[in-house]
Each structure stands twice: as C-alpha cells, then as structure tokens.
Design a protein around this motif. Structure first.
Motif, short mmCIF file in Angstrom:
data_model
loop_
_atom_site.label_atom_id
_atom_site.label_comp_id
_atom_site.label_asym_id
_atom_site.label_seq_id
_atom_site.Cartn_x
_atom_site.Cartn_y
_atom_site.Cartn_z
N LEU A 258 26.16 63.64 57.89
CA LEU A 258 24.84 64.22 57.64
C LEU A 258 24.51 64.26 56.15
O LEU A 258 25.32 64.71 55.34
N ALA A 259 23.30 63.79 55.82
CA ALA A 259 22.79 63.92 54.46
C ALA A 259 21.46 64.66 54.50
O ALA A 259 20.64 64.42 55.38
N SER A 335 15.78 50.11 45.95
CA SER A 335 15.94 49.25 47.13
C SER A 335 15.50 47.82 46.84
O SER A 335 15.75 46.92 47.64
N GLY A 336 14.81 47.61 45.71
CA GLY A 336 14.26 46.29 45.39
C GLY A 336 12.80 46.17 45.79
O GLY A 336 12.07 45.31 45.28
N GLN A 337 12.35 47.03 46.68
CA GLN A 337 10.95 46.98 47.10
C GLN A 337 10.06 47.46 45.94
O GLN A 337 10.40 48.40 45.23
N GLN A 360 21.98 56.67 50.93
CA GLN A 360 22.48 55.78 51.99
C GLN A 360 23.53 54.80 51.46
O GLN A 360 24.53 54.53 52.13
N GLN A 361 23.31 54.25 50.26
CA GLN A 361 24.28 53.34 49.67
C GLN A 361 25.60 54.04 49.39
O GLN A 361 26.67 53.47 49.55
N THR A 362 25.52 55.29 48.94
CA THR A 362 26.72 55.98 48.49
C THR A 362 27.49 56.63 49.63
O THR A 362 28.71 56.59 49.67
N PHE A 363 26.77 57.23 50.58
CA PHE A 363 27.45 58.07 51.58
C PHE A 363 27.39 57.52 53.00
O PHE A 363 28.06 58.05 53.89
N GLU A 364 26.58 56.51 53.26
CA GLU A 364 26.44 55.93 54.59
C GLU A 364 26.33 56.98 55.70
O GLU A 364 27.10 56.96 56.67
N PRO A 365 25.39 57.91 55.57
CA PRO A 365 25.25 58.94 56.61
C PRO A 365 24.69 58.33 57.90
O PRO A 365 23.94 57.35 57.85
N LYS A 366 25.04 58.93 59.05
CA LYS A 366 24.44 58.52 60.32
C LYS A 366 23.07 59.15 60.48
O LYS A 366 22.18 58.59 61.09
N PHE A 452 12.11 53.24 53.35
CA PHE A 452 13.34 53.36 52.56
C PHE A 452 14.50 53.90 53.39
O PHE A 452 15.53 54.28 52.85
N VAL A 453 14.31 53.93 54.70
CA VAL A 453 15.37 54.34 55.61
C VAL A 453 16.05 53.08 56.13
O VAL A 453 15.39 52.19 56.65
#
Ligand code: BES
Ligand code: MN
Ligand code: ZN
Length: 499
Positions: A258-259, A335-337, A360-366, A452-453
């Motif tokens: 969880l984030a 994100s590059g966008q 998301q890049q750092t923690f890869e939350p579900k 961005f999700v």
C-alpha cells in the motif's frame, strides 16, 4: 485534556455524568444519584419535558444536595439496541463540548452495563472517550491574549466502569489514531509563512522516533530524476520543494502493498493564473492531502499497525514570480509524458503526477491511494459533507466507501471513462492540465492523475477540497482543520491490509 479509566464508583467531587436511555430510562447509577440527592434527578427530568434520553440529549442538574458533586449530567443514549461505536463517539464528543462550555474542570462518567446494546461495556467506554478526545482539539498557539472565560475548562475526563482494564486496552489504539488526526489538524491549521515545504518535511522527520523511515528529496535530486512537473510548479517560489517518503514496515516481508500519496501545496496562490483575493488565505491548507498522509503514518506507526505501507508527499509552494511557470509552458514529467500547462492554478495534479511515478517506480505498490484538495468543482458537486472518490478498481472503491461510512467520513464515487479522458488531450503535448472549461472539472483532474497510474496498480483518488476545513463545529470535529481521511484510511487498513 486527559482521558482515563477508573473503577466503577460515583466520584467524590466535580461533575458526574450518567447515562439515560430512551423513554427516560435511568441507568442504575442515575437512580442511585436520585436516591442520594433526595429525588433531584427525577425532579429535573420531570421539569424538562423535552428530555427523553434520546441520543445526544443532555440534562444538567446543578449543585444537587446530598452529594458533593458540582453537577450531575444526564447523558442521553437513545435505544441501547441502536447504539454503535460511531454513535457513542458522537455522544462523547458532544458531552465534551457541553462540559467545556459549563466551566467544569473535571468530570467522571459512570458507566453501567446497557442491556441490549450491541457494543460491549469496555468498547462503549473506549468509544465515548475517543469521541471526547477528538472533539477536544484546539489550535490556539497563536492566541496570546485570550480571556480565561473563553478557554475550554475541562482538563480531566474519566470513565468509571467495572472492566476498566479492558476499556483502557480498547482505547489505546484509538488514542494513537487521535494523535494522528491531531497532527493533521495542526499541519493544516499552521499558516503558510510557518509551514513551508521545508518545515513540513521536518514535521515528517519527527515520525522517525516512532520507527518510520524518512527520506527527503531536494530540488537537485528531483531534477536528476526528471520531475519536471513538480519542479515546474515549484519554480515560482523562493522556497525549495521537497518530496518526502515515510515508510512503516509493520508487516511481514519487504514488499510494500500500500502507498498513500498526498498533495502538499503549502500555499496555492494560483501562480501566474492568480486566484482572486477573496478566500485566498484558505489556500494555506492546500497541503491537506499531505497533512492526512503524515497524520495517517503517525496513527499507523503509533498503534504499530501490522502492514508495510509508504506515505509519499510532494511539497511545493505555487507562487507568481518572474521565474514562475507560465500558462502555455510545456513540462516533461518523470514518466516522460509531456504536459501543456493551460492554467498554473491546476498545479496539484502536476505535483501528484511526479509523486505517483516516483512512488510506483520505487515501491511497486499493488494499491495506491492519493488524497488531494484538488478541485473547487468537487465542492460544487458534493459540498462539505462528502469527499469525491475516483477509482480504477470497483472493489477498492467499495471498501473505501464502506470504511468511510464506518467512521463517519463519507465519500461518494464520481465517474471517469475514456470519453472524459479525451477532454485533456492537448494540441501540442501529450496532455493539458485542464479539461473542458469548468465542466466536469473534478473528473478532468482525476483523468489527468489516471494517466500516471501504472498498469496493474489499483488506484483511488480522494478529492478532499470540500472536507479538509470546516466552518462549524461537528460532534467529533471542532471548526477548522478536520483531519478528514486519517480515520477513513486507518479503517481501510484495518479492514483490508492487516489480515
Ligand atoms: N487548490 C485548488 C482547489 C481548491 C479549491 C481546494 C477550493 C480547496 C478549496 C486547486 O489547485 C485549484 O486551484 N483547482 C482549480 C483547477 C482549475 C484551474 C482547472 C479549480 O478547481 O478551480
Ligand atoms: Mn490551484
Ligand atoms: Zn491547489
């Protein structure tokens, strides 16, 4: 105000509070007080035809003879079978307000078992106490000349019952959640001259002593990571932006399921698309999403919640300046966008875009849940009673709604779809930061965030612009910063993440 639990007995002094249930049914201790006072309790009840013992009704018997108490407060509880934890919290909150207004310094509520109540006696005491504590909040550090008679008077509130140990055990985690709520209320109440991004990052640092791991990114690091959206917003301010991560590892393993991400705009002037003067001061609490994230981390760490969770807050100030970002500018996000900025006042989504990507890049939350005072439009739609909920996952939306109903922090789901998404397409970049004018602009903001999700991430966005600040007292929330979201997400964590 100090809350305590003590043995079942009528206190020797100060205020004594006792329950009365529906149809003027006195609890045994209330009857006992009636006898001790030579019938003063029933005399008062008979003199007050509107007092039925309904929920949140109160009746005071002042300076009764035969006992040493300053007053007897009859506390209406309604029908025992209709009681719930949250109803009891409301009663506790209203009782506290009543006692504070009366000039009383100490009070004891004597609790008898309530036959038919679905809430056990220790939990009844704990939730009455929790409600009282939540209502007792006050932000008065900048009032140096307040008259004594304008200050709250109650310093001690005790609950007397036979199962006092169990009540104390039930209250302990609730007290920790209240600590988190109070921190959030403090943070949103602080003026922006005090609560800069740097100062707010320092507040996060204070959670280290509870075992929360803190990391603070500065402009240089964020630049290297390519956070052009967040930095674009920040560049008009002389105050340095910060991105803070707060990790609580109370669960098994290393993964972070969880984030929670918060918008932390410490002051939102609108930037070059300057806001009107009227009400601009409210924009000191445009860091409300970050405030909730920080308060939640305090609550979870304080009660040693059994999960791994990360809180991430993007802290900036949105100011007009010679160096400020302009309408028409194109920003490149982490994100590059690319994003065409059509209105510098739609800044929160820009901050969140980079905070999302980093998280998301750092923690890869579900699961990723964000809170943000994102749009005036959500206020227009839902007012100050409910927060707007947007989600890409029905189950997550359902559990958030249920958690909100459970704690009295209500949310209402609003739509998103591919058609709305088209409204944020730009002619020169991947997207623009506004939608179709004022139309559906809370949804436009949500569609923006959704871009961005990352794939596979369950995501929900709570637009708390309408519920972060309150202009009138409510049972558990004195007017001012509400802390809305801390109790809601704490409940979601209990329901869904601590199993
Ligand atoms: N912080 C505001 C939203 C807000 C308004 C919060 C009122 C609390 C109370 C946000 O940054 C903002 O200015 N949103 C604009 C977006 C618009 C320019 C697309 C809005 O809602 O007007
Ligand atoms: Mn704005
Ligand atoms: Zn804002």
């Amino acid at each position: 105000m100090k809350v305590s639990f003590t043995t079942h007995a009528i206190p020797k002094s100060h205020a004594v509070c006792v329950g009365v249930t529906a149809d003027r049914t006195l609890t045994p201790t209330a009857e006992q007080l009636d006898t001790a006072t030579g019938g003063a309790v029933w005399k008062a009840v008979n003199a007050a035809p509107r007092f039925k013992g309904d929920k949140r009704q109160f009746l005071e018997v002042l300076a009764p003879g035969g006992v040493d108490n300053s007053r007897i407060v009859l506390v209406g509880l309604g029908k025992p079978e209709e009681l719930s934890e949250s109803e009891l919290e409301s009663v506790g909150g209203e009782l506290l307000a009543k006692l504070n207004a009366s000039g009383e310094s100490q009070a004891t509520m004597v609790l008898d078992p309530l036959p038919g109540s679905p809430v056990a006696a220790p939990e009844t005491a704990a939730h009455l106490a929790y409600g009282a504590r939540l209502r007792s909040y006050r932000f008065d550090k900048y009032r140096t000349q307040e008259k004594a008679e304008d200050k709250p008077t109650l310093t001690k509130l005790a609950f007397a019952l036979s199962d006092q140990q169990k009540a104390k055990a039930a209250y302990d985690p609730l007290d920790k959640v209240a600590d988190g709520v109070f921190l959030t209320r403090d943070l949103v109440s602080e003026p922006a001259n005090v609560m800069s991004p740097e100062a707010l990052a320092e507040e996060c640092g204070k959670l280290e002593k509870l075992g929360v791991e803190i990391e603070v990114l500065d402009t240089k690091t964020m630049g290297k990571l390519g956070m052009g959206a967040l930095l674009g917003v920040a560049q008009g301010s002389v105050r340095e932006p910060k991105l803070v991560t707060m990790r609580w590892q109370g669960g098994k393993g290393k993964k972070t399921p969880l984030a929670v991400v918060g918008k932390g705009v410490c002051f939102d002037s609108g930037g070059i698309s300057l806001k009107p003067a009227q009400g601009m001061g409210d924009m000191k609490w445009d860091m409300g999403g970050a405030g909730v994230t920080i308060g939640l981390m305090k609550a979870l760490a304080g009660r040693k919640a059994k999960l791994n969770v990360v809180g991430v807050v993007g802290l900036v100030e949105n100011m007009p300046d010679g160096n400020a970002y302009r309408p028409g500018d194109v920003l490149t996000s982490m994100s590059g966008q690319t994003i065409e900025v059509l209105n510098t006042d739609a800044e929160g989504r820009l901050v969140l875009a980079d905070a999302f990507w980093y998280t998301q890049q750092t923690f890869e939350p579900k699961t990723m849940i964000n809170l943000a005072t994102l749009t005036g439009a959500v206020l227009v739609a839902l007012g100050t009673r409910k927060a707007g909920l947007f989600a890409n996952d029905d189950e997550l939306a359902t559990s958030l709604t249920a958690a909100g109903e459970g704690v009295g922090e209500s949310v209402w789901r609003l739509p998103m779809d591919d058609e709305y998404d088209k409204d944020i397409n730009s002619d020169i970049a991947d997207m623009k930061n506004t939608g179709d004018g004022r139309n559906a602009s809370a949804t436009a903001a949500a569609q923006f965030l959704r871009r961005f999700v990352q794939k596979g991430v369950k995501w929900a966005h709570l637009d708390i612009a309408g519920v972060t600040w309150s202009s009138k007292d409510a049972a558990l929330v004195p007017k001012g910063g509400t802390g809305f979201g801390v109790r809601l997400l704490n409940r979601l964590v209990e329901d869904q993440f601590e199993k």
